[in-house]
Motif scaffolding. Structure first.
Motif, PDB file in Angstrom:
ATOM      1  N   VAL A   1       1.580   4.899   1.000  1.00  0.00           N
ATOM      2  CA  VAL A   1       1.112   5.824   2.033  1.00  0.00           C
ATOM      3  C   VAL A   1       1.752   7.189   1.803  1.00  0.00           C
ATOM      4  O   VAL A   1       2.987   7.287   1.741  1.00  0.00           O
ATOM      5  CB  VAL A   1       1.468   5.306   3.440  1.00  0.00           C
TER       6      VAL A   1
ATOM      7  N   LYS B   1       0.866  -1.179   0.000  1.00  0.00           N
ATOM      8  CA  LYS B   1       0.000   0.000   0.000  1.00  0.00           C
ATOM      9  C   LYS B   1       0.902   1.227   0.000  1.00  0.00           C
ATOM     10  O   LYS B   1       1.860   1.312   0.772  1.00  0.00           O
ATOM     11  CB  LYS B   1      -0.888  -0.008   1.248  1.00  0.00           C
TER      12      LYS B   1
ATOM     13  N   TYR C   1       5.955   8.472  -1.306  1.00  0.00           N
ATOM     14  CA  TYR C   1       5.066   7.516  -0.642  1.00  0.00           C
ATOM     15  C   TYR C   1       5.918   6.473   0.071  1.00  0.00           C
ATOM     16  O   TYR C   1       6.896   5.958  -0.487  1.00  0.00           O
ATOM     17  CB  TYR C   1       4.158   6.808  -1.653  1.00  0.00           C
TER      18      TYR C   1
ATOM     19  N   GLU D   1       3.781   0.036   2.689  1.00  0.00           N
ATOM     20  CA  GLU D   1       3.284  -0.878   3.712  1.00  0.00           C
ATOM     21  C   GLU D   1       2.895  -2.190   3.051  1.00  0.00           C
ATOM     22  O   GLU D   1       2.057  -2.205   2.142  1.00  0.00           O
ATOM     23  CB  GLU D   1       2.056  -0.298   4.428  1.00  0.00           C
TER      24      GLU D   1
ATOM     25  N   GLY E   1      -1.453  10.339   6.187  1.00  0.00           N
ATOM     26  CA  GLY E   1      -1.396   9.187   5.289  1.00  0.00           C
ATOM     27  C   GLY E   1      -2.707   8.788   4.655  1.00  0.00           C
ATOM     28  O   GLY E   1      -2.838   7.676   4.151  1.00  0.00           O
ATOM     29  N   GLU E   2      -3.703   9.696   4.634  1.00  0.00           N
ATOM     30  CA  GLU E   2      -5.021   9.373   4.084  1.00  0.00           C
ATOM     31  C   GLU E   2      -5.185   9.935   2.666  1.00  0.00           C
ATOM     32  O   GLU E   2      -4.595  10.956   2.311  1.00  0.00           O
ATOM     33  CB  GLU E   2      -6.122   9.959   4.973  1.00  0.00           C
TER      34      GLU E   2
END
Length: 350
Positions: free
Chosen positions: A45, A43, A53, A56, A183-184
């Motif tokens: 982030v 993922k 980024y 994860e 991180g959204e």
């Protein structure tokens, strides 16, 4: 000196736009492919400090997968993904792939994006701003144009706090979204630029089933116009003197491509998305569900009360019966005593 250039991993994702609780399919390839690779899935982030980024690992692939594909179940919001491959006992890794994104138009409280003016289509001279809100004090806005690469607000606008103001004449038909310091990812929106004389005014966010919505037509020189024809999926649906197309209670069947036409001039078409209401059940089903739950909860209580009441009544009747019997016995004893007293008296007096 010989440099060992690591091969590049290339990620593809589908679908690009998410439906509620969608399944996302990831596929990873290695440039100049050969045997023995295992694939690792991540993922992406957001890291605002360096416009990058972090990575994860997605669940269940700490040792990689033999398959070059991976499925993410129930992805509700906009998200970014990466992949890479590795092989050998002392694992030799490829480079990470470039992040790829899947987009959702649905709001969520931790990160949301709003557009002003709130419409999909804009003229090049329009002032357009994008505002980020949610559980963060730091934000960046990114866009993915139809004919280019993802870039940040600083390249085509001005970022002030949580608001990105697009520079006039630097608009682009693109998907826009916010990324937060926590991180959204926010909801994503489609914004298009039109160099013609007429545009369709339609909502930039999905419309919820049951809500009302109004579509209108705007000229470059006027705010709104009347005598407008409206089309959905190429079919004429309104052709009178009204200036707006009003839908009082939107349903899924209203979803589609819309455009307007005035005095022979037509706007581009834009997609209007319709999402389900927050409740998966219609009102009458909710009422039935509530009644059913109440019956399940109350019925045992009612039976228990009925049982206790019946038991208490029986006990009351038994006690009353015993008391009645005792009273009868007492009366009978008294009568017998009186009779014996009369007999004794008669014998005494001869």
């Amino acid at each position: 000196m010989v440099y060992d250039k690591k091969p590049q991993a290339v990620l593809t994702v589908s679908p690009l736009w998410l439906s509620p609780e969608a399944t996302v399919n990831l596929s990873c390839e290695v440039e100049n492919p050969s045997a023995g690779w295992r694939f690792y899935w991540y993922k992406a982030v957001p890291k605002l400090a360096d416009n990058s980024y972090s990575d994860e690992l997605l669940p269940g692939n700490s040792s990689g997968t033999e398959q070059d594909s991976y499925i993410v179940y129930g992805q509700p919001h906009t998200a970014g993904y990466k992949c890479r491959a590795g092989r050998g006992d002392r694992v030799y890794y490829t480079q990470y792939s470039e992040p790829k994104f899947v987009w959702s138009g649905d709001f969520h409280s931790s990160a949301s994006l709003t557009v002003s003016p709130d419409r999909v289509q804009h003229f090049p001279s329009d002032s357009v701003s994008l505002n980020c809100e949610g559980n963060s004090a730091e934000w960046r806005v990114r866009r993915f144009p139809e004919d280019g690469y993802p870039s940040y607000c600083s390249y085509w606008g001005t970022m002030t706090g949580s608001t990105c103001s697009i520079d006039r004449y630097r608009q682009s038909a693109a998907v826009y979204w916010c990324e937060s310091g926590s991180g959204e990812f926010s909801n994503a929106v489609n914004i298009t630029k039109h160099n013609g004389d007429i545009i369709l005014v339609s909502p930039v966010r999905p419309v919820t089933e049951g809500d009302s919505v109004s579509l209108s037509c705007k000229l470059r020189t006027e705010k709104l116009v009347s005598d407008v024809f409206f089309y959905r999926n190429g079919e004429l649906i309104q052709n009178d003197t009204r200036r707006e197309l009003n839908i009082s209670a939107v349903s899924k069947s209203d979803e589609g491509f819309y455009k307007c036409q005035h005095s022979g001039k037509a706007s581009p078409q834009s997609w209007m998305s319709v999402k389900s209401s927050s409740s998966p059940y219609p009102p009458f089903q909710i009422v039935g569900l509530v009644i059913g739950i109440l019956l399940i909860v109350l019925l045992p209580l009612l039976l228990l009360c009925w049982y206790k009441k019946s038991k208490d009544t029986c006990c009351h009747r038994l006690i009353q019966s015993q008391r009645t019997n005792q009273s009868s016995a007492t009366v009978q004893t008294v009568n017998q005593d009186e009779n014996q007293q009369q007999v004794y008296s008669s014998l005494l007096h001869g």
